[in-house]
Design an enzyme around this catalytic site. Sequence first.
Site, PDB file in Angstrom:
ATOM      1  N   GLU A   1      -6.119  -6.806   0.164  1.00  0.00           N
ATOM      2  CA  GLU A   1      -6.659  -6.748   1.521  1.00  0.00           C
ATOM      3  C   GLU A   1      -8.066  -6.179   1.474  1.00  0.00           C
ATOM      4  O   GLU A   1      -8.326  -5.197   0.791  1.00  0.00           O
ATOM      5  CB  GLU A   1      -5.819  -5.871   2.452  1.00  0.00           C
ATOM      6  CG  GLU A   1      -4.435  -6.380   2.753  1.00  0.00           C
ATOM      7  CD  GLU A   1      -3.675  -5.441   3.680  1.00  0.00           C
ATOM      8  OE1 GLU A   1      -4.315  -4.680   4.460  1.00  0.00           O
ATOM      9  OE2 GLU A   1      -2.424  -5.457   3.632  1.00  0.00           O
TER      10      GLU A   1
ATOM     11  N   GLU B   1       0.824  -1.221   0.000  1.00  0.00           N
ATOM     12  CA  GLU B   1       0.000   0.000   0.000  1.00  0.00           C
ATOM     13  C   GLU B   1       0.855   1.267   0.000  1.00  0.00           C
ATOM     14  O   GLU B   1       0.871   2.058   0.942  1.00  0.00           O
ATOM     15  CB  GLU B   1      -0.997  -0.003   1.152  1.00  0.00           C
ATOM     16  CG  GLU B   1      -0.473  -0.273   2.531  1.00  0.00           C
ATOM     17  CD  GLU B   1      -1.587  -0.480   3.546  1.00  0.00           C
ATOM     18  OE1 GLU B   1      -2.749  -0.654   3.147  1.00  0.00           O
ATOM     19  OE2 GLU B   1      -1.276  -0.470   4.751  1.00  0.00           O
TER      20      GLU B   1
END
Length: 505
Positions: free
Chosen positions: A396, A185
Amino acid sequence: MKHLSLFSIIVVIVLGTSYSDAFTRKDFPENFLFGAATSAYQWEGAVDDDGRTPSVWDTFSHSNDRDNGDITCDGYHKYKEDVKIMAEMGLESFRFSISWPRLIPNGRGAINPKGLLFYKNLIKELRTHGIEPHVTLYHYDHPQCLEDEYGGWINRKIIEDFTAFADVCFREFGEDVKLWTTINEATIFAIGSYSEGISPPGHCTPNKFINCTTGNSSTEPYIAGHNILLAHASASNLYKLKYKSKQRGSIGLSIYAFGLSPYTNSKDDEIATQRAKAFLYGWMLKPLVFGDYPDEMKRLVGSRLPVFSKEESEQVKGSSDFVGVIHYMTVYITNRGPAPSLFPTSGQGFFSDIGVNMIPIGNASLIQWVAIPWGLEGVLEYIKQSYNNPPIYILENGIPMTSSTLQDTPRVEFIQAYIGAMLNAIKNGSDTRGYFVWSLIDVYELLSGYTTSFGMNYVNFSDPGRKRSPKLSASWYSGFLNGTIDIASQDITQLQSNFPASSSL
């Protein structure tokens, strides 16, 4: 690691669009991967075992009396048990990360043989059970020694060290690993770690919200972001030149993608939303696809935004075989004003540069976790339309719960709704190829420690043996994957009735 409020979490399931139509695993493309995820620091524990040295996450978690991942769920010693759990659930893939200081304790140079053996054994165990490894190279945890030596991600020296670390991983594990994510991320990592100070190594300009000991919120997130892109491109290009033809894997970068929706129908809020998308998506995706930063960022950040040389632009452009999307929540966007914002600012930093409010959906007196599946569908549609429809893995997605109950019905409803939203996006042409629930089991969480959990399997952290127990969500996910559960509300009710009555721990 999930970005929760530091104050209070209220779980609200908002099904703004209907996802109640029945669907099954067979409705997805044949090669689509369903799995679950963890990361090294959050899952492994064993921080002092077998030659591992401290990472910046160790240092950060031990500051200010925070919870830490010293032991967490002890995946380092219990990996075979966890792989067995995955196999019993029917998982098709497992996403995990390599601990840089476990594999190369000094940051560069000598490989730790015991660290190397652990990852080889883990990958072998997964392969033996027919589970595809999806490996993340970096998940917030570069060696503390590199931070001390030159400042980590705000120094270009990390590009060379990260590439050498990646080279070791490709060489040692690449025969059995076909899916690589370079950096976890990347967007929220650069923001949280170098603008807001809420994630390791915890840099920011000291402000009334967080008193960081070092950092410059107006410059460091952009410097770190630039080096992240260059390090990703360097590792990716190395893989393609040296390994890809033989190993036949794919490599990508992941971003944290909020769902973003205008607060009102006004022109101002629509413009603000487009600006937020440029900063929060385009910051990483536009260089990866088109070779340069968004014009809005260049205009608003000015000379604080690093500039790609022609050679760097060519290296970064096309360096991702796929985009990893990490998605948990959707927020309303309006021009910066008096409204409460998810990230209040003190006048400098990334969110001040965007000039928007990110408004939590729900009671504005509390930061709330609001889950709306159409937000994910919107993210996938936007990336499809704006960035040439790249292959996507949702690396995720999940929901926190404060209770240790095994009957985690809200999590079942959440996962079901988001899978339905993802299927809608695929039917509309999104090239989405995988979905990973965060997390396989209860782990240490970055901002909430052990007070909330995302796990589909419960871990008793007060038990030295870290006993695992399946939650309702694990049974549901397993049933969905093996085809014994049709996706309809009555099936959740039926599953609940079959679940052990003594479900609170």
